[in-house]
Scaffold this motif. Structure first.
Motif: not given
Length: 304
Positions: A93-121
């Motif tokens: 009924g629910r699938y949880l995958m442990t992912s990583t901060v490394e998904v944001y490795e292409r984001e060059d942000s001066p501050g904390p990155v929100p989830e929307g910076a990498v939309d898996p869809r």
């Protein structure tokens, strides 16, 4: 009386994974651990042996079994995600995958990155890349996680959440050797290699991420969620904490230009995550500077 949950944990039978299993068992969940047989789960958990890369073996091990929630600790590639998506269709009924901060490795942000910076869809999936090549996978860790998230997110049949985990510290069983690297260099007076400009990152304590994954497994939100303690640390902050634990002088830093070797956590770009979504959903994070001294003491132990 509330029915005990049926929880399956794939891999992750060490470090924060074993803490997650302990929390689930203590809460009264019926826990099953699936791995290749390299290590047995703690007492009270059911053990299934299968290679998650072998679809036939995985389906055979799970025959006749269903789960309220699956926690996938070892999904690194879109191929693994595709296999799991097919095998677990109609089984959870629910699938949880442990992912990583490394998904944001292409984001060059001066501050904390929100989830929307990498939309898996919106992430392109390429199953033909050499995901079975260990060297390729090591060099494309973040990309593998991005594409694995994309596979699960595109399905829609199973409620899916990806926990994007910050850099994990603490615990006497920290197998990464990253804080020990600092201890060895600081104790001998050897310089710590850093880039010309170092940038901060977000971190999370091993106990806190176990708490977080246990909590997220029982919630009903979906999509990516960042898991990081409040606040950020630089490599200088980490080295100062290690030096204080050892009773040594302040560390010496040596600037190295790429492609020279760099010390762990010596980042030349910002590696911070915005944890406000998880906070709004109800998880109370600690401040990284509150637990850092204890994390260093736990990891380095008495020998240091």
């Amino acid at each position: 009386m509330t029915r005990a949950r049926e929880v399956l944990v794939i891999g992750g039978n060490r470090y924060f994974g074993k803490r997650l299993i302990a929390r689930s068992l203590a809460a009264g969940d019926r826990v099953t651990v699936l791995n290749r047989g390299s290590s047995a789960p703690p007492p009270g958990a059911v053990h299934l042996v299968a290679d998650r890369n072998d679809e036939r073996a995985l389906a055979g091990a799970l025959a006749g079994r269903t789960y309220d929630v699956v926690v996938d600790q070892v999904c690194y590639t879109p191929r693994q995600a595709e296999t799991a998506r097919r095998v677990f269709a109609g089984r959870t009924g629910r699938y949880l995958m442990t992912s990583t901060v490394e998904v944001y490795e292409r984001e060059d942000s001066p501050g904390p990155v929100p989830e929307g910076a990498v939309d898996p869809r919106t992430v392109t999936v390429d199953l033909e890349l050499p995901w079975d090549d260990p060297e390729f996978l090591e060099g494309h860790y973040g990309e593998g996680k991005r594409q694995a998230e994309a596979v699960f997110s595109a399905d829609g049949d199973v409620p899916f959440v990806s926990v994007r985990v910050a850099h994990v510290l603490g615990g006497e069983d920290d197998f990464t050797g990253r804080l020990q690297h600092y201890a060895d260099r600081i104790r001998t007076g050897s310089p710590v290699a850093v880039p010309p400009v170092t940038h901060p990152a977000t971190y999370i304590h091993v106990e806190e991420i176990a708490d977080f994954v246990f909590w997220a497994a029982g919630e009903d939100f979906t999509g990516p969620v960042n898991a990081a303690s409040h606040g950020e640390l630089t490599v200088e902050d980490l080295c100062t904490a290690v030096a204080a634990r050892l009773g040594c002088p302040r560390p010496v830093f040596k600037v190295t230009e790429p492609p020279g070797d760099r010390s762990p956590f010596a980042f030349d770009r910002h590696y911070g995550m915005d944890n406000s979504r998880a906070t709004r959903l109800g998880f109370a994070f600690r401040d990284v500077r509150e637990w850092l001294p204890a994390a260093v003491a736990e990891t380095l132990g008495k020998e240091n």
